[in-house]
Design a protein around this motif. Sequence first.
Motif, PDB file in Angstrom:
ATOM      1  N   GLN A  35       0.783  -1.224  -0.147  1.00 32.96           N
ATOM      2  CA  GLN A  35      -0.155   0.196   0.145  1.00 32.96           C
ATOM      3  C   GLN A  35       0.851   1.202  -0.072  1.00 32.96           C
ATOM      4  O   GLN A  35       0.413   2.166  -0.520  1.00 32.96           O
ATOM      5  CB  GLN A  35      -1.043  -0.056   1.259  1.00 32.96           C
ATOM      6  N   MET A  36       2.059   1.082   0.483  1.00 38.55           N
ATOM      7  CA  MET A  36       3.166   2.318   0.691  1.00 38.55           C
ATOM      8  C   MET A  36       2.366   3.515   1.087  1.00 38.55           C
ATOM      9  O   MET A  36       2.574   4.581   0.674  1.00 38.55           O
ATOM     10  CB  MET A  36       3.790   2.483  -0.669  1.00 38.55           C
ATOM     11  N   ALA A  37       1.490   3.477   2.023  1.00 36.91           N
ATOM     12  CA  ALA A  37       0.840   4.625   2.618  1.00 36.91           C
ATOM     13  C   ALA A  37       1.451   5.043   3.838  1.00 36.91           C
ATOM     14  O   ALA A  37       2.365   4.378   4.517  1.00 36.91           O
ATOM     15  CB  ALA A  37      -0.624   4.342   2.621  1.00 36.91           C
ATOM     16  N   ASP A  38       1.029   6.234   4.503  1.00 39.41           N
ATOM     17  CA  ASP A  38       1.531   6.614   5.796  1.00 39.41           C
ATOM     18  C   ASP A  38       1.136   5.648   6.706  1.00 39.41           C
ATOM     19  O   ASP A  38       1.951   5.316   7.780  1.00 39.41           O
ATOM     20  CB  ASP A  38       1.042   7.878   6.103  1.00 39.41           C
ATOM     21  N   SER A  39      -0.067   5.006   6.673  1.00 41.27           N
ATOM     22  CA  SER A  39      -0.257   3.794   7.625  1.00 41.27           C
ATOM     23  C   SER A  39      -0.866   2.324   6.868  1.00 41.27           C
ATOM     24  O   SER A  39      -1.256   2.730   5.553  1.00 41.27           O
ATOM     25  CB  SER A  39      -1.105   4.057   8.719  1.00 41.27           C
ATOM     26  N   ALA A  40      -0.678   1.318   7.293  1.00 39.38           N
ATOM     27  CA  ALA A  40      -1.215   0.294   6.498  1.00 39.38           C
ATOM     28  C   ALA A  40      -2.448   0.023   7.233  1.00 39.38           C
ATOM     29  O   ALA A  40      -2.922  -0.011   8.264  1.00 39.38           O
ATOM     30  CB  ALA A  40      -0.325  -1.090   6.872  1.00 39.38           C
ATOM     31  N   VAL A  41      -3.518  -0.108   5.948  1.00 39.99           N
ATOM     32  CA  VAL A  41      -4.660  -0.498   6.539  1.00 39.99           C
ATOM     33  C   VAL A  41      -5.235  -1.910   6.401  1.00 39.99           C
ATOM     34  O   VAL A  41      -5.085  -2.529   5.291  1.00 39.99           O
ATOM     35  CB  VAL A  41      -5.695   0.486   5.540  1.00 39.99           C
ATOM     36  N   ILE A  42      -5.720  -2.722   7.494  1.00 38.31           N
ATOM     37  CA  ILE A  42      -6.070  -3.970   7.533  1.00 38.31           C
ATOM     38  C   ILE A  42      -7.493  -4.355   7.588  1.00 38.31           C
ATOM     39  O   ILE A  42      -8.306  -3.683   8.299  1.00 38.31           O
ATOM     40  CB  ILE A  42      -5.245  -4.612   8.566  1.00 38.31           C
ATOM     41  N   GLN A  43      -7.981  -5.000   6.567  1.00 37.21           N
ATOM     42  CA  GLN A  43      -9.426  -5.376   6.376  1.00 37.21           C
ATOM     43  C   GLN A  43      -9.709  -6.287   7.682  1.00 37.21           C
ATOM     44  O   GLN A  43      -9.189  -7.545   7.438  1.00 37.21           O
ATOM     45  CB  GLN A  43     -10.000  -5.957   5.240  1.00 37.21           C
ATOM     46  N   TRP A  95       0.708  -9.059  12.802  1.00 39.21           N
ATOM     47  CA  TRP A  95       1.118  -7.969  11.939  1.00 39.21           C
ATOM     48  C   TRP A  95       2.347  -7.225  12.759  1.00 39.21           C
ATOM     49  O   TRP A  95       2.254  -7.076  14.137  1.00 39.21           O
ATOM     50  CB  TRP A  95       0.205  -6.934  11.757  1.00 39.21           C
ATOM     51  N   THR A  97       5.021  -3.717  12.761  1.00 39.47           N
ATOM     52  CA  THR A  97       5.543  -2.725  12.279  1.00 39.47           C
ATOM     53  C   THR A  97       7.241  -2.609  12.497  1.00 39.47           C
ATOM     54  O   THR A  97       7.670  -3.105  13.353  1.00 39.47           O
ATOM     55  CB  THR A  97       5.048  -1.511  12.747  1.00 39.47           C
ATOM     56  N   VAL A  98       8.019  -2.066  11.687  1.00 42.76           N
ATOM     57  CA  VAL A  98       9.427  -2.114  11.892  1.00 42.76           C
ATOM     58  C   VAL A  98      10.023  -0.577  11.446  1.00 42.76           C
ATOM     59  O   VAL A  98       9.684  -0.062  10.643  1.00 42.76           O
ATOM     60  CB  VAL A  98      10.118  -3.005  11.029  1.00 42.76           C
ATOM     61  N   THR A 131       4.365  -2.243   7.765  1.00 37.85           N
ATOM     62  CA  THR A 131       4.599  -0.923   7.425  1.00 37.85           C
ATOM     63  C   THR A 131       6.080  -0.641   8.247  1.00 37.85           C
ATOM     64  O   THR A 131       6.355  -1.292   9.229  1.00 37.85           O
ATOM     65  CB  THR A 131       3.450   0.055   8.049  1.00 37.85           C
ATOM     66  N   GLY A 132       6.736   0.257   7.958  1.00 43.80           N
ATOM     67  CA  GLY A 132       8.119   0.608   8.358  1.00 43.80           C
ATOM     68  C   GLY A 132       8.444   2.066   8.492  1.00 43.80           C
ATOM     69  O   GLY A 132       7.656   2.945   7.736  1.00 43.80           O
TER      70      GLY A 132
ATOM     71  N   LEU B  55      -8.316  -1.811  10.546  1.00 43.92           N
ATOM     72  CA  LEU B  55      -7.244  -1.411  11.457  1.00 43.92           C
ATOM     73  C   LEU B  55      -6.299  -0.549  10.510  1.00 43.92           C
ATOM     74  O   LEU B  55      -5.892  -1.254   9.584  1.00 43.92           O
ATOM     75  CB  LEU B  55      -6.575  -2.592  12.038  1.00 43.92           C
ATOM     76  N   LEU B  57      -2.506   0.746  10.924  1.00 42.68           N
ATOM     77  CA  LEU B  57      -1.034   0.650  11.805  1.00 42.68           C
ATOM     78  C   LEU B  57      -0.054   1.588  10.975  1.00 42.68           C
ATOM     79  O   LEU B  57      -0.023   1.630  10.032  1.00 42.68           O
ATOM     80  CB  LEU B  57      -0.538  -0.793  11.567  1.00 42.68           C
ATOM     81  N   THR B  59       4.182   3.315  11.964  1.00 43.65           N
ATOM     82  CA  THR B  59       5.259   3.509  13.126  1.00 43.65           C
ATOM     83  C   THR B  59       6.282   4.367  12.649  1.00 43.65           C
ATOM     84  O   THR B  59       6.120   4.785  11.161  1.00 43.65           O
ATOM     85  CB  THR B  59       6.108   2.413  13.080  1.00 43.65           C
ATOM     86  N   ARG B 223      -2.312  13.210   3.207  1.00 46.67           N
ATOM     87  CA  ARG B 223      -0.890  12.956   3.355  1.00 46.67           C
ATOM     88  C   ARG B 223      -0.309  14.187   4.299  1.00 46.67           C
ATOM     89  O   ARG B 223      -0.573  15.219   3.923  1.00 46.67           O
ATOM     90  CB  ARG B 223      -0.179  12.855   2.084  1.00 46.67           C
TER      91      ARG B 223
END
Lengths: 341, 341
Positions: A35-43, A95, A97-98, A131-132, B55, B57, B59, B223
């Motif tokens: 997704q490469m967004a500011d946050s990962a969105v999980i269904q 999940w 985050t790193v 996400t990282g 959700l 997430l 970091t 963003r």
Amino acid sequence: MGKIIRLAHGAGGKMMNDLIRDLFAPPLDNPYLRQMADSAVIQLETYNLKPGDQLALSTDSFTVRPLFFPGGDIGSLAVHGTVNDVAMSGARPLWLTVGFILEEGLEMEVLEQVVRSMAEAAHTAGVQVVTGDTKVVERGHGDGLYVNTAGVGIVPAGVTIGPQQIQRGDVVLLSGTIGDHGIAVLSQREGLAFETDLVSDSAPLNGLVESLLAAAPHTHCLRDPTRGGVAAALNELAEAAGVGIEIEETAVPVRPAVSAACEMLGFDPLTVANEGTLVAFVEPQEAEAALESLRRHPLGKNASRIGVVVEEHAGMVLVRTPIGGRRILDMPLGELLPRIC
Amino acid sequence: MGKIIRLAHGAGGKMMNDLIRDLFAPPLDNPYLRQMADSAVIQLETYNLKPGDQLALSTDSFTVRPLFFPGGDIGSLAVHGTVNDVAMSGARPLWLTVGFILEEGLEMEVLEQVVRSMAEAAHTAGVQVVTGDTKVVERGHGDGLYVNTAGVGIVPAGVTIGPQQIQRGDVVLLSGTIGDHGIAVLSQREGLAFETDLVSDSAPLNGLVESLLAAAPHTHCLRDPTRGGVAAALNELAEAAGVGIEIEETAVPVRPAVSAACEMLGFDPLTVANEGTLVAFVEPQEAEAALESLRRHPLGKNASRIGVVVEEHAGMVLVRTPIGGRRILDMPLGELLPRIC
């Protein structure tokens, strides 16, 4: 991309994006990361949440030195450490985050190796890095690389595992030998290097927890005794639960190489760090089934029953010694082993 | 407890537990943190999840230098940065994890101040720090303190906000003046200190996002242009969405103090970091309502319509200059401003 990390790799521009695209993304690849967004969105629907399901959150930063040690490296350790913390609440870790803090001048090859190792560990543990983040600090303001992982898992409805559940009469189980991680890492330190074929126990414990909970569904508490070892874990739990704990020294499995190194260095193996071993507090009537389930699992072959929870001496941990005496197992003060994880 | 951080404070023993109990826990206190387990367990039922809820997430590690700057410090920044990353997916940020990497010798008072500031920022943003971790590295292997935060939020069912939603014709809104954070931090650097009454824009944007989404429910993408500034954010989005973006240079609000500093330092304000400003891609028919909702919010007083999404020059960002020309706004390479967040 150069052969070393430069400040620009952390500055939010093209060099950082290239690093993400070329080095981080390929080994860690999954739909969330893509997704490469500011946050990962999980269904959440994909995960069939049931009413009463709970979320477990945990975080750990890793500053282990050296970065590579027998049985692992900072990448695999960062996955195992957080997977295990999440699993200790009875959760299924899902999940991660790193967040990397890299020191300018770090060899790109070292980072590549760490990320690959992290990807393999995540794959084995059945978790996704979703996400990282990467920051770079100037030479002399870091130590190669530090990494933080945060983990999220789902605790099934009805599962309540924690220090407050511990009760008098609970049986204390230990899933394996102790001190392997701490001594394996120490054996690699400059000025301290000694010959040993010991490897760290660093491993993901979520599978072991799943087996244990299937066999002993009323398990009261789980803890992975990392920094401060079994001594710190048991003292924290005795205090949090307001109970006493008594363990049999002879029942605690210690490898000869760990015993020997501890004798040489003046350490008590009970205070040395583990990264793939857990302590379980189970009901007496489920203790035998729990122990068998641990021993059937590859990570629990050396599991043993080490002690019991008592009403007396609340907040204290006592050890019965081989010659029949009792000594207090203190909370370690803390200066023995810096940078062990 | 001494007046400085010692290696033992990170070693998992009594000194670490005292640090947690005396310094971290009181200002950050909440029921999850009080669990003091390896992971925080959250009863999802309390949050009334609906089918289709997602959700989010995120970091971020923070290595900003100096630790305290006009308008904030590494503690408030670490809360705002992750709250904002979570909010940019349309999520309501709820829980944070915090991982500290402390350098031996750090003054305890500095850590106290950072944690207090973190607690205040979390309170204002309506999030809870639910679990944490502390590591200590030897003198000369850190820079006082680094901190990682990871954040979890809930994206309401039906909300889909992300780069892939951007469409030709979308109006690009900016919620405030740009470059305030980067220049405020730089103004404090040794060897560079200059006189300015500029303060960082560091702030939690979740409230602003909530207002915006109420007014413009079909918002396509959000963003927060941190490292690399608006230039990096727009270039990443143009590439990810496969569209062109055109912005009007005169429509981008820049404070005179930022303009002056950028001229002196040879920076383009569009490449300077922000920590309390967002870019929104909204449907043309909702643009006016969106802009008004931003301007009504205290953090969006200077909001403006800065550009539009076009079909031409996919992956590229063009700027219309005051004299009527057009220039390409490149992705910054990345070496301008290390350690800005």
